[in-house]
Design a protein around this motif. Structure first.
Motif, PDB file in Angstrom:
ATOM      1  N   GLY A   1     -10.112  -7.705  -9.790  1.00  0.00           N
ATOM      2  CA  GLY A   1      -9.347  -7.511  -8.565  1.00  0.00           C
ATOM      3  C   GLY A   1     -10.088  -6.681  -7.545  1.00  0.00           C
ATOM      4  O   GLY A   1     -10.163  -7.028  -6.361  1.00  0.00           O
ATOM      5  N   PHE A   2     -10.653  -5.557  -7.973  1.00  0.00           N
ATOM      6  CA  PHE A   2     -11.400  -4.717  -7.047  1.00  0.00           C
ATOM      7  C   PHE A   2     -12.663  -5.421  -6.554  1.00  0.00           C
ATOM      8  O   PHE A   2     -13.076  -5.247  -5.407  1.00  0.00           O
ATOM      9  N   ASN A   3     -13.266  -6.228  -7.411  1.00  0.00           N
ATOM     10  CA  ASN A   3     -14.494  -6.922  -7.017  1.00  0.00           C
ATOM     11  C   ASN A   3     -14.269  -7.932  -5.900  1.00  0.00           C
ATOM     12  O   ASN A   3     -15.193  -8.227  -5.133  1.00  0.00           O
ATOM     13  N   VAL A   4     -13.067  -8.497  -5.797  1.00  0.00           N
ATOM     14  CA  VAL A   4     -12.804  -9.457  -4.718  1.00  0.00           C
ATOM     15  C   VAL A   4     -12.171  -8.800  -3.496  1.00  0.00           C
ATOM     16  O   VAL A   4     -11.804  -9.482  -2.553  1.00  0.00           O
ATOM     17  N   GLY A   5     -12.026  -7.473  -3.544  1.00  0.00           N
ATOM     18  CA  GLY A   5     -11.576  -6.776  -2.339  1.00  0.00           C
ATOM     19  C   GLY A   5     -10.201  -6.154  -2.394  1.00  0.00           C
ATOM     20  O   GLY A   5      -9.632  -5.808  -1.352  1.00  0.00           O
ATOM     21  N   ALA A   6      -9.634  -5.978  -3.602  1.00  0.00           N
ATOM     22  CA  ALA A   6      -8.323  -5.336  -3.707  1.00  0.00           C
ATOM     23  C   ALA A   6      -8.414  -3.869  -3.307  1.00  0.00           C
ATOM     24  O   ALA A   6      -9.439  -3.218  -3.515  1.00  0.00           O
ATOM     25  N   ASP A   7      -7.335  -3.347  -2.722  1.00  0.00           N
ATOM     26  CA  ASP A   7      -7.268  -1.935  -2.352  1.00  0.00           C
ATOM     27  C   ASP A   7      -6.556  -1.098  -3.400  1.00  0.00           C
ATOM     28  O   ASP A   7      -6.771   0.109  -3.475  1.00  0.00           O
ATOM     29  N   ASP A   8      -5.710  -1.734  -4.184  1.00  0.00           N
ATOM     30  CA  ASP A   8      -4.966  -0.989  -5.195  1.00  0.00           C
ATOM     31  C   ASP A   8      -4.413  -1.961  -6.227  1.00  0.00           C
ATOM     32  O   ASP A   8      -4.527  -3.183  -6.080  1.00  0.00           O
ATOM     33  N   TYR A   9      -3.769  -1.395  -7.248  1.00  0.00           N
ATOM     34  CA  TYR A   9      -3.327  -2.160  -8.401  1.00  0.00           C
ATOM     35  C   TYR A   9      -2.002  -1.580  -8.869  1.00  0.00           C
ATOM     36  O   TYR A   9      -1.920  -0.380  -9.139  1.00  0.00           O
ATOM     37  N   ILE A  10      -0.952  -2.382  -8.943  1.00  0.00           N
ATOM     38  CA  ILE A  10       0.363  -1.918  -9.388  1.00  0.00           C
ATOM     39  C   ILE A  10       0.789  -2.741 -10.593  1.00  0.00           C
ATOM     40  O   ILE A  10       0.762  -3.966 -10.556  1.00  0.00           O
ATOM     41  N   ALA A  11       1.163  -2.062 -11.684  1.00  0.00           N
ATOM     42  CA  ALA A  11       1.490  -2.755 -12.926  1.00  0.00           C
ATOM     43  C   ALA A  11       2.992  -3.011 -13.045  1.00  0.00           C
ATOM     44  O   ALA A  11       3.817  -2.217 -12.610  1.00  0.00           O
ATOM     45  N   LYS A  12       3.330  -4.170 -13.617  1.00  0.00           N
ATOM     46  CA  LYS A  12       4.699  -4.449 -14.002  1.00  0.00           C
ATOM     47  C   LYS A  12       4.977  -3.754 -15.346  1.00  0.00           C
ATOM     48  O   LYS A  12       4.048  -3.498 -16.098  1.00  0.00           O
ATOM     49  N   PRO A  13       6.221  -3.470 -15.722  1.00  0.00           N
ATOM     50  CA  PRO A  13       7.447  -3.738 -14.971  1.00  0.00           C
ATOM     51  C   PRO A  13       7.574  -2.838 -13.738  1.00  0.00           C
ATOM     52  O   PRO A  13       7.129  -1.700 -13.753  1.00  0.00           O
ATOM     53  N   ILE A  14       8.185  -3.379 -12.702  1.00  0.00           N
ATOM     54  CA  ILE A  14       8.270  -2.692 -11.420  1.00  0.00           C
ATOM     55  C   ILE A  14       9.337  -1.606 -11.441  1.00  0.00           C
ATOM     56  O   ILE A  14      10.460  -1.828 -11.879  1.00  0.00           O
ATOM     57  N   LYS A  15       8.957  -0.449 -10.948  1.00  0.00           N
ATOM     58  CA  LYS A  15       9.904   0.638 -10.708  1.00  0.00           C
ATOM     59  C   LYS A  15      10.040   0.734  -9.188  1.00  0.00           C
ATOM     60  O   LYS A  15       9.102   1.185  -8.516  1.00  0.00           O
ATOM     61  N   PRO A  16      11.166   0.301  -8.641  1.00  0.00           N
ATOM     62  CA  PRO A  16      11.294   0.173  -7.174  1.00  0.00           C
ATOM     63  C   PRO A  16      10.882   1.405  -6.376  1.00  0.00           C
ATOM     64  O   PRO A  16      10.149   1.290  -5.399  1.00  0.00           O
ATOM     65  N   ARG A  17      11.338   2.582  -6.782  1.00  0.00           N
ATOM     66  CA  ARG A  17      10.998   3.788  -6.010  1.00  0.00           C
ATOM     67  C   ARG A  17       9.499   4.059  -6.045  1.00  0.00           C
ATOM     68  O   ARG A  17       8.897   4.419  -5.029  1.00  0.00           O
ATOM     69  N   ALA A  18       8.907   3.893  -7.216  1.00  0.00           N
ATOM     70  CA  ALA A  18       7.465   4.114  -7.339  1.00  0.00           C
ATOM     71  C   ALA A  18       6.687   3.082  -6.535  1.00  0.00           C
ATOM     72  O   ALA A  18       5.671   3.398  -5.899  1.00  0.00           O
ATOM     73  N   LEU A  19       7.165   1.836  -6.539  1.00  0.00           N
ATOM     74  CA  LEU A  19       6.502   0.773  -5.781  1.00  0.00           C
ATOM     75  C   LEU A  19       6.530   1.071  -4.287  1.00  0.00           C
ATOM     76  O   LEU A  19       5.504   0.986  -3.609  1.00  0.00           O
ATOM     77  N   VAL A  20       7.699   1.433  -3.774  1.00  0.00           N
ATOM     78  CA  VAL A  20       7.830   1.732  -2.349  1.00  0.00           C
ATOM     79  C   VAL A  20       6.963   2.934  -1.973  1.00  0.00           C
ATOM     80  O   VAL A  20       6.289   2.931  -0.939  1.00  0.00           O
ATOM     81  N   SER A  21       6.957   3.955  -2.829  1.00  0.00           N
ATOM     82  CA  SER A  21       6.146   5.138  -2.564  1.00  0.00           C
ATOM     83  C   SER A  21       4.672   4.786  -2.518  1.00  0.00           C
ATOM     84  O   SER A  21       3.933   5.259  -1.634  1.00  0.00           O
ATOM     85  N   ARG A  22       4.216   3.928  -3.430  1.00  0.00           N
ATOM     86  CA  ARG A  22       2.810   3.531  -3.463  1.00  0.00           C
ATOM     87  C   ARG A  22       2.445   2.740  -2.198  1.00  0.00           C
ATOM     88  O   ARG A  22       1.402   2.960  -1.593  1.00  0.00           O
ATOM     89  N   ILE A  23       3.326   1.817  -1.799  1.00  0.00           N
ATOM     90  CA  ILE A  23       3.049   1.004  -0.618  1.00  0.00           C
ATOM     91  C   ILE A  23       3.051   1.870   0.646  1.00  0.00           C
ATOM     92  O   ILE A  23       2.201   1.705   1.521  1.00  0.00           O
ATOM     93  N   ASN A  24       3.993   2.815   0.728  1.00  0.00           N
ATOM     94  CA  ASN A  24       3.988   3.743   1.866  1.00  0.00           C
ATOM     95  C   ASN A  24       2.657   4.492   1.951  1.00  0.00           C
ATOM     96  O   ASN A  24       2.072   4.647   3.030  1.00  0.00           O
ATOM     97  N   ALA A  25       2.164   4.946   0.800  1.00  0.00           N
ATOM     98  CA  ALA A  25       0.917   5.710   0.764  1.00  0.00           C
ATOM     99  C   ALA A  25      -0.272   4.842   1.162  1.00  0.00           C
ATOM    100  O   ALA A  25      -1.165   5.292   1.885  1.00  0.00           O
TER     101      ALA A  25
END
Length: 228
Positions: A97-121
């Motif tokens: 993922g990083f090799n093709v240009g990803a900026d970050d990596y989020i693992a499932k299962p999704i925790k909504p608050r953590a997901l939103v916080s990561r995307i905000n950051a």
């Protein structure tokens, strides 16, 4: 609440995942679009020009890795944030993922608050670090003076060697951004033939000793990032 002007494209072949992420991001004030596979993602991204794209890796027709690789070749997506969302925990998938240009990596299962916080950051990375004056960066309790090659932590001066300082300034210039070893070597040591990956590790260790273990995070198999 985040600005509704910021647009996010969610790409996943599971309707429940799309609905969950879309609900939480809309509640945060984002404009949210969706796609079910990599082919749809490329087409929808061209249409909507999102600020950030969240891509599942394992999808039919075209997976997230290939979709990201294709979009990174397009000038209009040069500065678009690409984040992978996947249940796969194997190290090689993160590296791919990083090799093709990803900026970050989020693992499932999704925790909504953590997901939103990561995307905000992640989206805050578009804004430059707070400038004090004349090439000074102020991030939390850390002040980095590029002209004087000085660092202050909680008002106390921290003495760094020249390359330690340059490495810190590079990482801190974009908090949260992952810098590969190749990029670090090119920016800090340029074309020196005597420098190895071990050299980077030693300088990171020294930064942690002087500024705290949590100032520089390791992204296994990829490189390092500054933790604001």
């Amino acid at each position: 609440m985040s600005s509704g002007k910021q647009k996010i494209l969610i790409v996943d072949d599971e309707p429940d995942i799309l609905e969950l992420i879309e609900y939480n991001l809309k509640k945060e004030g984002y404009q949210v679009y969706s796609a079910r596979n990599g082919q749809e993602a490329v087409a929808e991204a061209k249409r909507t020009q999102p600020d950030l794209i969240v891509l599942d890796i394992m999808m039919p027709k075209m997976d997230g890795i290939e979709a990201c690789r294709i979009m990174r070749t397009m000038p209009e997506f040069k500065n678009t944030f690409m984040v992978f969302l996947t249940a796969r925990s194997e190290e090689y998938s993160e590296i791919a993922g990083f090799n093709v240009g990803a900026d970050d990596y989020i693992a499932k299962p999704i925790k909504p608050r953590a997901l939103v916080s990561r995307i905000n950051a992640i989206l805050r990375r578009n804004a430059p670090p707070e400038e004090v004056t004349d090439n000074k960066l102020e991030i939390g309790d850390l002040v980095i003076d590029r002209e004087a090659y000085l660092v202050y932590k909680k008002g106390e001066k921290v003495v760094l060697a020249k390359k330690e300082f340059e490495l810190l300034y590079l990482l801190a210039s974009k908090p949260g951004k992952v810098y590969t070893r190749e990029v670090i070597l090119k920016n800090i040591w340029e074309d020196s033939v005597v420098v190895t990956n071990r050299t980077i590790d030693v300088h990171v260790r020294k930064l942690r000793e002087k500024l705290g273990d949590d100032c520089v995070a390791t992204v296994k198999g990829v490189g390092y990032k500054f933790e604001a």
